[in-house]
Design a protein around this motif. Structure first.
Motif, PDB file in Angstrom:
ATOM      1  N   ILE A  79      49.041  47.998  42.037  1.00  0.00           N
ATOM      2  CA  ILE A  79      47.773  47.727  41.831  1.00  0.00           C
ATOM      3  C   ILE A  79      47.578  46.915  40.503  1.00  0.00           C
ATOM      4  CG2 ILE A  79      45.754  49.306  41.158  1.00  0.00           C
ATOM      5  CD1 ILE A  79      47.098  51.517  42.757  1.00  0.00           C
ATOM      6  N   LYS A 109      44.578  45.554  37.630  1.00  0.00           N
ATOM      7  CA  LYS A 109      43.291  46.085  37.117  1.00  0.00           C
ATOM      8  C   LYS A 109      43.132  45.066  35.826  1.00  0.00           C
ATOM      9  CE  LYS A 109      40.108  49.560  35.480  1.00  0.00           C
ATOM     10  NZ  LYS A 109      40.186  50.949  35.322  1.00  0.00           N
ATOM     11  N   ASP A 161      40.679  52.272  45.098  1.00  0.00           N
ATOM     12  CA  ASP A 161      39.951  53.495  44.513  1.00  0.00           C
ATOM     13  C   ASP A 161      40.692  54.866  45.012  1.00  0.00           C
ATOM     14  OD1 ASP A 161      38.345  51.866  43.356  1.00  0.00           O
ATOM     15  OD2 ASP A 161      36.737  51.960  44.775  1.00  0.00           O
ATOM     16  N   GLN A 220      37.615  45.544  37.074  1.00  0.00           N
ATOM     17  CA  GLN A 220      37.909  45.507  38.775  1.00  0.00           C
ATOM     18  C   GLN A 220      39.451  45.805  38.893  1.00  0.00           C
ATOM     19  OE1 GLN A 220      36.639  42.337  40.901  1.00  0.00           O
ATOM     20  NE2 GLN A 220      37.183  43.003  42.827  1.00  0.00           N
ATOM     21  N   GLN A 221      39.772  46.317  39.844  1.00  0.00           N
ATOM     22  CA  GLN A 221      41.155  46.463  40.577  1.00  0.00           C
ATOM     23  C   GLN A 221      41.262  46.206  41.972  1.00  0.00           C
ATOM     24  OE1 GLN A 221      42.418  50.530  39.294  1.00  0.00           O
ATOM     25  NE2 GLN A 221      41.961  51.216  41.634  1.00  0.00           N
ATOM     26  N   ARG A 222      42.753  45.764  42.397  1.00  0.00           N
ATOM     27  CA  ARG A 222      43.086  45.514  43.566  1.00  0.00           C
ATOM     28  C   ARG A 222      44.321  46.064  43.966  1.00  0.00           C
ATOM     29  NH1 ARG A 222      39.595  41.411  45.909  1.00  0.00           N
ATOM     30  NH2 ARG A 222      38.678  40.156  44.596  1.00  0.00           N
ATOM     31  N   CYS A 223      44.584  46.652  45.217  1.00  0.00           N
ATOM     32  CA  CYS A 223      45.700  47.343  45.629  1.00  0.00           C
ATOM     33  C   CYS A 223      46.222  46.770  46.706  1.00  0.00           C
ATOM     34  CB  CYS A 223      45.402  48.568  45.875  1.00  0.00           C
ATOM     35  SG  CYS A 223      46.488  49.562  46.654  1.00  0.00           S
ATOM     36  N   GLY A 260      42.882  46.281  49.354  1.00  0.00           N
ATOM     37  CA  GLY A 260      41.795  46.896  48.949  1.00  0.00           C
ATOM     38  C   GLY A 260      41.440  46.826  47.439  1.00  0.00           C
ATOM     39  N   ASN A 261      40.519  48.007  47.249  1.00  0.00           N
ATOM     40  CA  ASN A 261      40.478  48.126  45.999  1.00  0.00           C
ATOM     41  C   ASN A 261      40.990  49.312  45.079  1.00  0.00           C
ATOM     42  OD1 ASN A 261      39.023  50.605  46.750  1.00  0.00           O
ATOM     43  ND2 ASN A 261      37.155  49.623  46.906  1.00  0.00           N
ATOM     44  N   PHE A 290      38.919  38.823  39.881  1.00  0.00           N
ATOM     45  CA  PHE A 290      38.850  39.971  39.375  1.00  0.00           C
ATOM     46  C   PHE A 290      37.783  39.918  38.230  1.00  0.00           C
ATOM     47  CE2 PHE A 290      43.014  40.256  40.929  1.00  0.00           C
ATOM     48  CZ  PHE A 290      43.361  41.530  41.109  1.00  0.00           C
TER      49      PHE A 290
END
Length: 262
Positions: free
Chosen positions: A28, A30, A57, A16-19, A54-55, A12
């Protein structure tokens, strides 16, 4: 990342974040300078969706998610995500009661829920340990005074492996029942001690646990519970993913039959 292993080490950058998403279910993470944020978007029902990493978003329904803040003096960029078996035994039920005749043996397959474990590296501190879907509570035992609180999962105890849906957030446990008693054994519910089992992934990233063998001999009300020491033969090219929540030295345990079957 679609239809692939959803676990491993993730890097990360700041902000940045990930899901991790299964249909409407989402987790999620971050990274900030001095804290980690998490959003836990739960749903009431399980499903057969593919896991998508994914991110995040899109931030769909993020206002409905449970928000968490985890403080550090300085955050590291690496997190390890692992699947983990449930933190209690899981009760499974065949579609219809099964009767194993005297002197016979059978192999059953049970699907159990997986937890999402996130660890901070390099030290391995636990950031999250939560289920994708939390099963309901269930009491398992011969009476209201003798027994234990388990998770109820009243489907997918099958005698044919191809009758179990293979899903990224569930693990398959093979259970061999050997009935050397002089009477038939009727199985309506099975208490699966997943906290004692190792977790593996096969070459297609399907999750498996070590197998269990239950030996019922003679006229005793007790049975021998044998925990296998390796991945089941059904798992092709298996890789160890995580150890048991409760580590024990012995691989053969003595249990009352009423603590395993009902």
């Amino acid at each position: 990342m679609l239809n692939n292993a959803w676990w491993g080490e993730f890097t990360f950058d700041l902000q940045q974040q990930r899901c991790w998403r299964l249909g409407e279910r989402a987790i999620i993470l971050k990274r900030l300078d001095n804290e980690w944020n998490s959003w836990n978007l739960e749903t009431d029902t399980d499903n057969n969706e593919l896991m998508v990493v994914g991110n995040g978003d899109e931030n769909y329904a993020i206002g409905e998610a449970k928000f968490g803040r985890y403080l550090q003096q300085s955050t590291s960029q690496n997190i390890r995500v692992l699947p983990l078996l449930a933190d209690r035994a899981v009760v499974a039920r065949p579609d219809t009661p099964l009767t194993l005749l005297a002197g016979e043996k059978s192999r059953l397959y049970v699907s159990t829920p997986i937890w999402f474990l996130a660890q901070l590296l390099p030290k391995g501190e636990c950031l999250l340990d939560l289920p994708f879907w939390r099963p309901s509570d269930s009491w398992f035992g011969p009476s209201t005074r003798e027994g234990q609180i388990c998770y109820a999962k009243y489907t997918e105890a099958r005698i044919q492996l191809n009758n179990i849906d293979k899903r990224p957030h569930r693990a398959i446990t093979p259970i061999t029942v050997i009935n050397n008693h002089n009477k038939a054994l009727t199985i309506e519910r099975i208490n699966v001690p997943v906290t004692l089992l190792h977790l593996y992934a096969d070459e297609e990233h399907q999750l498996w646990t070590t197998g269990i063998s239950v030996h019922r001999d003679g006229d005793s009300d007790n049975v021998e519970l044998h925990l296998d020491k390796q991945a089941p033969v059904e798992a092709l090219s298996p890789m160890l993913i995580s150890g048991p929540r409760i580590a024990i030295e012995q691989s053969i345990l003595i249990r009352s039959i009423s603590s395993l079957f009902a």
